[in-house]
Design a protein around this motif. Structure first.
Motif, PDB file in Angstrom:
ATOM      1  N   ASN A 110     -34.606 -63.821-158.179  1.00  0.00           N
ATOM      2  CA  ASN A 110     -35.221 -64.444-157.175  1.00  0.00           C
ATOM      3  C   ASN A 110     -35.874 -65.727-157.739  1.00  0.00           C
ATOM      4  O   ASN A 110     -35.894 -66.166-158.655  1.00  0.00           O
ATOM      5  N   VAL A 111     -36.738 -66.526-156.902  1.00  0.00           N
ATOM      6  CA  VAL A 111     -37.187 -67.928-157.198  1.00  0.00           C
ATOM      7  C   VAL A 111     -38.431 -67.365-158.153  1.00  0.00           C
ATOM      8  O   VAL A 111     -38.730 -68.016-158.884  1.00  0.00           O
ATOM      9  N   THR A 112     -38.962 -66.304-157.889  1.00  0.00           N
ATOM     10  CA  THR A 112     -40.021 -65.711-158.631  1.00  0.00           C
ATOM     11  C   THR A 112     -39.718 -65.691-160.111  1.00  0.00           C
ATOM     12  O   THR A 112     -40.388 -66.202-161.139  1.00  0.00           O
ATOM     13  N   HIS A 139     -47.131 -71.494-153.334  1.00  0.00           N
ATOM     14  CA  HIS A 139     -46.810 -70.019-153.155  1.00  0.00           C
ATOM     15  C   HIS A 139     -47.365 -69.342-154.594  1.00  0.00           C
ATOM     16  O   HIS A 139     -47.236 -70.067-155.425  1.00  0.00           O
ATOM     17  N   ALA A 141     -46.134 -67.358-156.144  1.00  0.00           N
ATOM     18  CA  ALA A 141     -44.919 -67.449-157.258  1.00  0.00           C
ATOM     19  C   ALA A 141     -44.992 -68.703-158.155  1.00  0.00           C
ATOM     20  O   ALA A 141     -44.332 -68.811-159.315  1.00  0.00           O
ATOM     21  N   ASN A 191     -44.240 -73.288-147.764  1.00  0.00           N
ATOM     22  CA  ASN A 191     -43.845 -72.074-146.996  1.00  0.00           C
ATOM     23  C   ASN A 191     -44.952 -71.806-145.907  1.00  0.00           C
ATOM     24  O   ASN A 191     -44.746 -71.152-144.702  1.00  0.00           O
ATOM     25  N   ASP A 216     -39.824 -75.867-156.759  1.00  0.00           N
ATOM     26  CA  ASP A 216     -39.919 -74.800-156.228  1.00  0.00           C
ATOM     27  C   ASP A 216     -39.212 -74.835-154.853  1.00  0.00           C
ATOM     28  O   ASP A 216     -39.757 -75.308-153.925  1.00  0.00           O
ATOM     29  N   ALA A 218     -37.669 -72.832-152.810  1.00  0.00           N
ATOM     30  CA  ALA A 218     -37.393 -71.685-152.015  1.00  0.00           C
ATOM     31  C   ALA A 218     -37.169 -71.988-150.552  1.00  0.00           C
ATOM     32  O   ALA A 218     -36.343 -71.464-149.630  1.00  0.00           O
ATOM     33  N   GLN A 219     -38.280 -73.004-150.003  1.00  0.00           N
ATOM     34  CA  GLN A 219     -37.947 -73.261-148.407  1.00  0.00           C
ATOM     35  C   GLN A 219     -37.375 -74.497-148.181  1.00  0.00           C
ATOM     36  O   GLN A 219     -37.062 -74.957-147.232  1.00  0.00           O
ATOM     37  N   THR A 239     -33.945 -69.098-153.818  1.00  0.00           N
ATOM     38  CA  THR A 239     -33.878 -67.802-153.659  1.00  0.00           C
ATOM     39  C   THR A 239     -32.686 -67.317-152.756  1.00  0.00           C
ATOM     40  O   THR A 239     -32.551 -68.090-151.715  1.00  0.00           O
ATOM     41  N   HIS A 241     -31.978 -64.753-150.613  1.00  0.00           N
ATOM     42  CA  HIS A 241     -32.278 -64.089-149.244  1.00  0.00           C
ATOM     43  C   HIS A 241     -32.870 -64.856-148.111  1.00  0.00           C
ATOM     44  O   HIS A 241     -32.788 -64.673-146.980  1.00  0.00           O
ATOM     45  N   LYS A 242     -33.566 -66.170-148.609  1.00  0.00           N
ATOM     46  CA  LYS A 242     -34.110 -66.989-147.489  1.00  0.00           C
ATOM     47  C   LYS A 242     -32.852 -68.027-146.912  1.00  0.00           C
ATOM     48  O   LYS A 242     -33.040 -68.684-146.045  1.00  0.00           O
TER      49      LYS A 242
END
Ligand code: PLP
Length: 422
Positions: A110-112, A139, A141, A191, A216, A218-219, A239, A241-242
């Motif tokens: 994941n991004v984390t 975040h 993360a 986020n 990052d 992710a969003q 990541t 799953h988003k």
């Protein structure tokens, strides 16, 4: 992402933009046909994790049913076939981000994990007094890995403040860049606030000071086109799953020369060249950073998700979401006692809000009874909650399958919350 640029491209007839039919899109997501508490599901928590289209579910199912094997190891057909497909997704991700080479794409959980990888493999060469710049809107993360690095190496963390409207304080950031700055690690889209940070300018300023930048994303990748070469990002993480893909698959993009100079993060199978008890040598990137059996089927699912998003068109998605954001901002602003936190000019389709005198957890519980799924809490951004003086917020985060009508259902549910608690 509702940047002026992407909106212009989407609305002013770039030929690549296809007609966006939200009802057709919704038909691709079986879960959206569900009812919750006897009400049609209104899913407004895609920022936490997005729902999956049939194409992703079927791609993963097909692998398990027809050709499953471990990758990189077998001389037999299934293993070679799946290795080709797994590596094919790497090339697809490289094209998705416009990376120069698929060797610049590392699969993570994941991004984390991607950020932790950089904090270890890049960060462990830093020394006491070296500085890493993050921001108030990160975040956890993109906070905690740097605090762990601070504990290991004695680095100093510099935190860019957030303006009252939730925008990034470019002026404060610029003044923090200095001779001791070794890395800038910032989010592309918040986020919580939805703020789109001025990443191209952030990176330009960092590079002027000779400092690499980790983004990052992710969003960000879910709301519009990201081009790592146009941004000139040194590291870019997201990541799966988003992005309408499965859980347990993330991506770290890193410029080839940076990855090449970095030691491994985790040790084990697949990441080595030779092993003896006296000495072990390591594979080149990206495999150097992929110890153990990778998320094979999840990578195939991510590939299907990228195909899905590409088929709809990222510009068309951005335009649809910009419309949703405008409608949601207007509609929620009409709810008396509601305050939106994060009103920056450049925003993705994420709205955090509080209601006078009502705890966000109560909001979440009541709107759930109306079939509406929103997130309430600190959103893994406790320092940002502190910045805005709230313990928590409610957050509606929209995706390509949401409709203006669903926003109206949320607004009505909020009136109900007020009736109950007012
Ligand atoms: N960064 C941002 C901006 C996020 O929104 C999230 C998840 O909400 C993360 C990082 C962490 O994502 P993951 O749990 O997939 O590693």
């Amino acid at each position: 992402m509702a940047t002026a640029e992407s909106l212009r491209t989407a609305l002013v007839g770039d030929n690549s933009v296809r007609a966006f039919d939200v009802e057709r899109v919704r038909a691709d997501f079986p879960v959206l046909r569900q009812s919750v508490h006897g009400k049609p599901l209104v899913y407004l928590d895609s920022g936490a994790s997005a729902q999956k289209p049939t194409a992703v579910l079927e791609a993963m199912d097909e692998v398990y049913r027809s050709c499953y094997a471990n990758v990189h190891r077998g001389a037999y057909y299934f293993s070679q076939h799946l290795t080709d497909r797994y590596e094919g997704v790497r090339a697809k991700v490289a094209r998705f981000l416009n990376a120069a080479s698929d060797q610049e794409i590392v699969f993570t959980r994941n991004v984390t994990e991607a950020i932790n990888l950089v904090a270890h493999s890049f960060g462990d060469k830093l020394a006491a007094g070296d500085e890493v710049i993050i921001s108030e809107m990160e975040h956890h993360a993109n906070i905690v890995p740097w605090q762990l690095l601070r504990d290991r190496r004695g680095i100093t963390l510099k935190v860019v403040p957030v303006a009252e409207d939730g925008s990034f304080r470019l002026d404060a950031y610029e003044s923090m860049l200095g001779p001791k700055t070794r890395l800038v690690a910032l989010t592309h889209v918040s986020n919580v606030l939805g703020t789109v940070t001025p990443m191209k300018e952030i990176i330009r300023l960092a590079h002027k000071a000779g400092v690499p930048v980790l983004v990052d994303g992710a969003q960000a990748v879910v709301h519009g086109k990201v081009d790592v070469r146009d941004l000139d990002a040194d590291f870019y993480a997201f990541t799966g799953h988003k992005l309408y893909g499965p859980t347990a698959i993330g991506v770290l993009y890193g410029k080839a020369e940076l990855l090449k100079a970095m030691p491994p993060f985790l040790g084990g199978g697949d990441m080595i060249r030779t092993v003896s008890f006296a000495e072990t040598t390591y594979a080149d990137p990206p495999h150097r950073f992929e110890a153990g059996t990778p998320p094979i089927v999840e990578a195939i699912g991510l590939g299907a998700a990228i195909d899905y998003v590409n088929a709809i068109g990222q510009d068309a998605i951005a335009a649809h979401e910009a419309g949703l954001l405008a409608h949601a901002t207007e509609r929620l602003s009409q709810v008396k006692g509601l305050t939106i936190i994060g009103t920056a000019k450049e925003k993705a389709a994420i709205i955090s809000f509080v209601l006078d005198g009502i705890h966000p957890h109560d909001i979440g519980t009541i709107v759930d009874r109306e079939g509406v799924a929103i997130r309430v809490g600190h959103h893994c951004a406790q320092p940002l909650m502190e910045r805005f003086g709230v313990p928590a917020t409610a957050r509606a985060s929209m995706g390509l399958y949401n409709t203006p009508g669903e926003i109206d259902v949320l607004a009505k549910a909020l009136e109900k919350v007020k009736d109950i608690f007012g």
